[in-house]
Design an enzyme around this catalytic site. Structure first.
Site, PDB file in Angstrom:
ATOM      1  N   LYS A  22      30.155 -28.737   7.686  1.00  0.00           N
ATOM      2  CA  LYS A  22      31.097 -29.033   6.091  1.00  0.00           C
ATOM      3  C   LYS A  22      33.369 -28.432   6.509  1.00  0.00           C
ATOM      4  CE  LYS A  22      30.382 -26.871   2.453  1.00  0.00           C
ATOM      5  NZ  LYS A  22      31.920 -25.611   2.263  1.00  0.00           N
ATOM      6  N   ASN A  23      31.930 -27.166   6.509  1.00  0.00           N
ATOM      7  CA  ASN A  23      33.751 -26.024   6.734  1.00  0.00           C
ATOM      8  C   ASN A  23      33.941 -26.422   7.950  1.00  0.00           C
ATOM      9  OD1 ASN A  23      32.985 -24.995   4.813  1.00  0.00           O
ATOM     10  ND2 ASN A  23      31.757 -23.201   5.177  1.00  0.00           N
ATOM     11  N   CYS A 117      35.691 -17.932  -9.219  1.00  0.00           N
ATOM     12  CA  CYS A 117      34.437 -19.440  -9.370  1.00  0.00           C
ATOM     13  C   CYS A 117      33.038 -18.343  -9.484  1.00  0.00           C
ATOM     14  CB  CYS A 117      34.547 -19.535  -7.953  1.00  0.00           C
ATOM     15  SG  CYS A 117      34.079 -18.774  -6.288  1.00  0.00           S
ATOM     16  N   ARG A 122      37.301 -14.434  -5.242  1.00  0.00           N
ATOM     17  CA  ARG A 122      38.099 -14.453  -4.229  1.00  0.00           C
ATOM     18  C   ARG A 122      39.654 -15.555  -3.501  1.00  0.00           C
ATOM     19  NH1 ARG A 122      33.583 -19.751  -2.077  1.00  0.00           N
ATOM     20  NH2 ARG A 122      34.539 -19.704  -0.948  1.00  0.00           N
ATOM     21  N   ASP A 306      26.438 -17.008   3.924  1.00  0.00           N
ATOM     22  CA  ASP A 306      26.022 -18.272   3.854  1.00  0.00           C
ATOM     23  C   ASP A 306      24.320 -18.467   3.684  1.00  0.00           C
ATOM     24  OD1 ASP A 306      28.760 -18.820   2.971  1.00  0.00           O
ATOM     25  OD2 ASP A 306      29.122 -20.750   4.160  1.00  0.00           O
ATOM     26  N   ARG A 398      27.287 -30.957  -2.492  1.00  0.00           N
ATOM     27  CA  ARG A 398      28.715 -30.576  -1.987  1.00  0.00           C
ATOM     28  C   ARG A 398      28.400 -30.545  -0.504  1.00  0.00           C
ATOM     29  NH1 ARG A 398      31.407 -25.579  -4.474  1.00  0.00           N
ATOM     30  NH2 ARG A 398      32.525 -26.052  -1.767  1.00  0.00           N
TER      31      ARG A 398
END
Ligand code: UD1
Length: 419
Positions: A22-23, A117, A122, A306, A398
């Site tokens: 995804k990233n 968030c 961030r 992560d 997500r």
């Protein structure tokens, strides 16, 4: 809202296929804004953030076709609107990746300022000061970041802090700048390298991606290209942890073990057997009691933030106390309070969590708070006695492709339901 129901205690066994990262997919999709020609991306993961980024590109005027599953053909030939609206940015911070390409190609970009968030403030100050160094005028208008420039001018940019999307945003912008840009203290993540490879295929002249100094020789225009997204290293690490936490045995295929050396090393320290049959697969066997091992999250090639939440879930079962230091994000221990409700013993003090281990987790009703925190709760649910129900699984959607189906295919008892 969707929920997961998990009946814990099943040992996972079998073969799991990893999806695209995804990233990496998100910045590569944003990079399509740099050219009027078509860019084809393969191996895109089927996750919510990719759908959001597709919507953003279409809102800007791009044409997006899906000739086959996981492939998008994207043309930004007709883009004439340079704004990423708040309703998209608030669901996905990575929308800020549109700033660099829009500014560089059209001389103008407006992106709603991402607010706070769940995992802390961030800010995007490093992205913005980078654009200013390249000659853009950046202002805040009605909650939006507005950046304008004639043609960006190559410069030397030093990042005070290593930032992944900041490096990517500046790398994209500098590709169309006049002259040479050096990004110093740049992020070295594999996703940065993947983006640089795509940009170079489009005609950019980028050297050093993957090292802390990246040089970009600006070009006048970029063209079309075809690119395959790298495998998701965080999904890979999450499945390694899933095998470990259930005392299972998983063969994880279509992955890139080289990108998670820090995770593999750490999990081996905890007693998990991890073999690498070839460059694209891992074989994980959990046999003995998990040993405690301390960890500190760091920019790549360090242990990824992560994977911190998933690692914490694993450490609740270890045969002793471990310490987890989170150095990348403030406030990234929300999963801890949910793990406590399952019987874990965890003390948080600032950036440090002390996990006592030797816990027999018991099923509970849990609330997911962010993407990786939800993954850790799923792992804990797999290991717990009894039933766990996780609410707000949209967080996990997500970034994880059909995680419940992948887990079920290797023996987990997990279902999605809505009420
Ligand atoms: C990316 C990843 C995310 C991962 C994170 C760290 C994507 C889409 N997301 O997020 O999954 O958790 O890297 O590996 O790739 N910072 C500033 N000013 C800035 C930018 C960042 O102070 O302008 C700070 C952040 O608050 C944070 C640290 O720098 O403390 C690292 O953040 P960054 O690498 O930018 O994270 P993202 O790129 O948002």
């Amino acid at each position: 809202m969707d929920k997961f129901r998990i009946k814990g205690g099943r040992r996972l066994e079998g073969r799991v296929q990893i999806s695209g990262a995804k990233n990496s997919a998100l910045p590569c999709m944003a990079a399509t804004l740099l050219t009027p020609e078509t860019v084809t991306l393969h191996n895109l993961p089927y996750v919510r953030d990719i759908i959001t980024m597709r919507r953003l590109l279409e809102d800007l005027g791009s044409t997006v076709l899906m000739p086959e599953l996981r492939t998008l053909k994207i043309s930004a030939a007709k883009v004439e609107f340079f704004e990423a609206p708040y309703d998209l940015v608030k669901t996905m911070r990575a929308s800020v990746l549109a700033l660099g390409p829009l500014l560089a190609r059209f001389g103008e970009a407006r992106v709603s300022m991402p607010g706070g968030c769940a995992i802390g403030q961030r800010p995007i100050d490093l992205h913005l000061s980078g654009f200013e160094k390249l000659g853009a005028e950046v202002t805040l208008e009605g909650g939006d970041v507005v950046a304008r420039a004639r043609r960006l001018q190559g410069r030397e940019i030093y990042f005070d802090k290593v930032t992944v999307t900041g490096t990517e945003n500046l790398m994209m912008a500098a590709s169309l700048a006049e002259g040479r840009t050096s990004l110093i203290n740049a992020a070295c993540e594999p996703e940065v390298i993947d983006l640089a490879e795509l940009l170079n295929k489009m005609g950019a002249r980028i050297e050093g991606a993957g090292r802390s100094t990246i040089t970009i020789e600006g070009v006048k225009e970029l063209g079309g290209a075809e690119h395959t997204i790298i495998p998701d290293r965080i999904e890979t690490g999450t499945f390694v942890a899933a095998a470990a936490i259930t005392g299972g045995a998983l063969d994880i295929v279509n992955c890139c073990p080289q990108h998670i050396t820090a995770v593999i090393d750490k999990l081996r320290e905890t007693g998990i057997e991890i073999e690498q049959p070839n460059a694209f697969s891992l074989s994980v066997r959990a046999k003995d009691k998990i040993r405690p091992s301390n960890v500190t999250t760091l920019p790549y090639p360090g242990f990824p933030t992560d994977m911190q939440a998933q690692y914490m879930a694993l450490m609740t079962l270890a045969g002793g106390t471990s310490t987890i230091n989170e150095t990348i994000f403030e406030n990234r221990f929300m999963h801890a309070s949910e793990l406590l409700r399952m019987g874990a013993r965890i003390r948080i003090s600032g950036h440090q969590a002390v996990v006592e281990g030797n816990t027999r987790l018991t099923g509970a009703r849990l609330l997911a708070s962010d993407l990786r925190a939800s993954a850790s709760l799923v792992l804990a649910g797999l290991a717990a006695e009894g039933e766990t129900v996780i609410d707000r699984v949209y967080h996990i959607d997500r970034g994880y492709e059909k995680i419940e189906e992948k887990l079920r295919s290797v023996g987990a008892e997990i279902e999605r339901f809505r009420n």
